[in-house]
Write an enzyme that holds these catalytic residues in place. Structure first.
Site, mmCIF file in Angstrom:
data_model
loop_
_atom_site.group_PDB
_atom_site.id
_atom_site.type_symbol
_atom_site.label_atom_id
_atom_site.label_comp_id
_atom_site.label_asym_id
_atom_site.label_seq_id
_atom_site.Cartn_x
_atom_site.Cartn_y
_atom_site.Cartn_z
ATOM 1 N N GLY A 79 0.863 -1.179 0.000
ATOM 2 C CA GLY A 79 0.000 0.000 0.000
ATOM 3 C C GLY A 79 0.895 1.223 0.000
ATOM 4 O O GLY A 79 2.026 1.157 0.475
ATOM 5 N N THR A 80 0.400 2.310 -0.545
ATOM 6 C CA THR A 80 1.309 3.441 -0.721
ATOM 7 C C THR A 80 0.960 4.673 0.121
ATOM 8 O O THR A 80 1.231 4.661 1.304
ATOM 9 C CB THR A 80 1.482 3.748 -2.212
ATOM 10 O OG1 THR A 80 0.207 3.730 -2.812
ATOM 11 C CG2 THR A 80 2.335 2.687 -2.859
#
Lengths: 225, 308
Positions: free
Chosen positions: B61-62
């Site tokens: 996830g960023t």
């Protein structure tokens, strides 16, 4: 050499049952019922902080009468069971029936094998989902479990209150009417119970995941007036 | 029923551990090897590259961002998950309600991160039900810090989880933000915070627009801008996707609780943002006409993520 006295098992069970019943009868009663808005639980409880009615899970509530420390221990065990199950599987997999069975087994175990039975009577309620009806499970001190279709009365003088309530509330009614009937049944013809001496918990769909709410005194007196 | 002394109390993590089903995150403070962690690939264990690009087969996830506003906090996160240099998922969510008055956002290895969020949510609710009262906001942040700390062995193998915790402190009557490091360090952020691969870009954007006492509306606007700028600079951060109707998650936590903005509202905000960015560009071109060539392109090259 002294021999232990022989006591017939029937006698042992009878004594234990009597002991537990006495303990439960000392406490004040509680009515759990189904209204058109959901599950309604009304207890006579002058304490603001030591609750008889509590949340177990999203759609499951717990209520107990009798010895506070004993039923509170059962309540915590229920929360643990439900949270563990919901975490391991899914939130939808937590249901009242499995919890009620667990309680029944535990109470039955304690009743037959321990010195002292638990002086409690408990209720596990579930708010139905997707058209399934609401459920009320009544579990007695010796582990007897019953599935009540509409209402259940726990605690001292339960029979009298049950008859009074059955007369007042003959089918599933509005929330307000049901609450008034429950309070009237608890109070009886001779006295009135003020809102401050009542604990009211509900399971109601309001669009959020958790459906349990404990109503405060102001709301209860507003509904009763 | 637990024997006296062995009772886990209101802690769900301790309960899971007592029941013998401890997960890696629940193993806070123990150096036990995580049963399901794969053997470290040569050169991958703990190296910097594994922390940033991730291990093969692991989704990451960023970008997540949080900022304080006058009445609470705004938390936002993009929707992209990456696996190495490919897009693994376009619609994962990184911002979650932790409980009624707090939010948790996650960056890093998606699997353990989402597991951590689930455990954290359960822990907060479990405490509330067993004790009959909610934890303080700081207490919640400390709980999360312990879980991040418990994940340290996994982080060393490239499965780092970096959460961000924000909520409304009902006792102090203000929004508060907490950031974490891999070792479980918990730090309070007084203004804003962003992390994840596009965190730097998001943070810079917020920094340029942030001032004290920002209203909720302005704070949302800034958060949306921050995610747009992060997506503009960072390949692992997803921008608005009108084709599929996927927009970043934007949530507000204030006195009345956690509230996620509907996608339509977020979409509108991106349209407004793009409008003002376009206006800004055009205005710049009018005041500074290209000096060298009169044929300089008047229309910005089309971007694939520009809403139609």
């Amino acid at each position: 050499m002294t021999m232990p006295f022989y006591v017939a098992p029937e006698q042992v069970m009878k004594d234990r049952a009597e002991y537990a019943q006495k303990g439960i009868a000392r406490g004040r009663a509680l009515v759990a019922t189904i209204s058109d808005a959901g599950v309604l639980i009304v207890a006579e409880n002058p304490s603001r902080t030591l609750h008889k009615i509590s949340e177990i899970y999203d759609r499951v509530a717990f209520a107990g009468v009798g010895k506070y420390n004993e039923f509170d221990q059962l309540r915590v065990a229920g929360v643990r069971h439900a949270d563990t199950k919901g975490f391991a599987y899914s939130r939808e997999d937590v249901d009242a029936r499995s919890l009620a069975n667990l309680y029944a087994q535990y109470l039955g175990q304690v009743f037959t094998h321990e010195m002292k039975p638990l002086e409690v009577e408990i209720l596990v309620a579930e708010l139905g989902v997707d058209g399934k009806s609401d459920q009320l499970y009544h579990i007695a001190y010796e582990g007897t479990i019953t599935d009540e279709p509409r209402f259940v009365v726990l605690g001292g003088d339960a029979e009298t209150i049950k008859n009074r309530f059955a007369e007042l509330d003959q089918s599933i009614q509005s929330f307000e009417f049901t609450l008034k009937s429950a309070v009237a049944a608890l109070a009886g013809p001779e006295r009135t119970v003020p809102a401050t001496d009542l604990e009211v918990g509900i399971l109601e769909d309001r669009g959020s995941r958790r459906t349990f709410t404990r109503l405060d005194d102001a709301r209860v007196s507003e509904l009763l007036s | 029923m637990f024997p006296v002394g062995g009772d886990p109390g209101p802690s769900f993590v301790d309960l899971v551990r007592a029941a013998g089903g401890a997960s890696g995150i629940a193993e806070a403070g123990t150096a036990a090897r995580i049963p399901w962690s794969p053997p470290a690939a040569p050169g991958a264990g703990g190296s910097d590259s594994s922390m940033t690009t991730g291990r093969p087969g692991v989704w990451h996830g960023t970008t997540i961002v949080a900022l304080r506003s006058l009445g609470g906090v705004v938390v936002a996160g993009d929707r992209r998950a990456t696996e190495g240099h490919t897009i693994a998922h376009r619609g994962i969510e990184k911002v979650f309600p932790a409980d009624r008055h707090s939010a948790v956002a996650i960056a890093g290895a998606a699997g353990p991160a989402i597991e951590m969020v689930r455990l954290f949510q359960t822990q907060l609710e479990h405490y509330e039900k067993v004790e009959g009262s909610t934890l303080s906001l700081e207490g919640k942040a400390n709980q999360l810090a312990q879980m991040v700390r418990g994940n340290l062995p996994m982080a060393m193998e490239g499965l780092a989880v970096l959460p961000l915790f924000a909520g409304y402190d009902l006792r102090r009557r203000t929004g508060r933000i907490f950031s974490f490091d891999l070792a479980g360090g918990r730090y309070e952020e007084l203004e804003y915070y962003a992390t994840g691969s596009g965190g730097r870009d998001a943070k810079t954007t917020v920094k340029l627009g942030y001032r004290d006492g920002l209203g909720t509306e302005k704070a949302i606007e800034l958060a949306v801008n921050a995610l747009y700028q992060a997506a503009d600079e960072d390949s692992a951060t997803g921008g608005p996707d009108p084709l599929r109707g996927i927009y970043p998650v934007v949530a507000v936590v204030d006195e009345s609780g956690y509230r996620r903005l509907p996608d339509t509202e977020v979409a509108d905000r991106f349209v407004t943002l793009l409008g003002s960015l376009a206006q800004h560009r055009n205005a710049a071109e009018v005041t500074n006409p290209p000096a060298t060539s009169a044929n300089a392109p008047q229309i910005a090259p089309e971007r694939e993520d520009e809403p139609s």
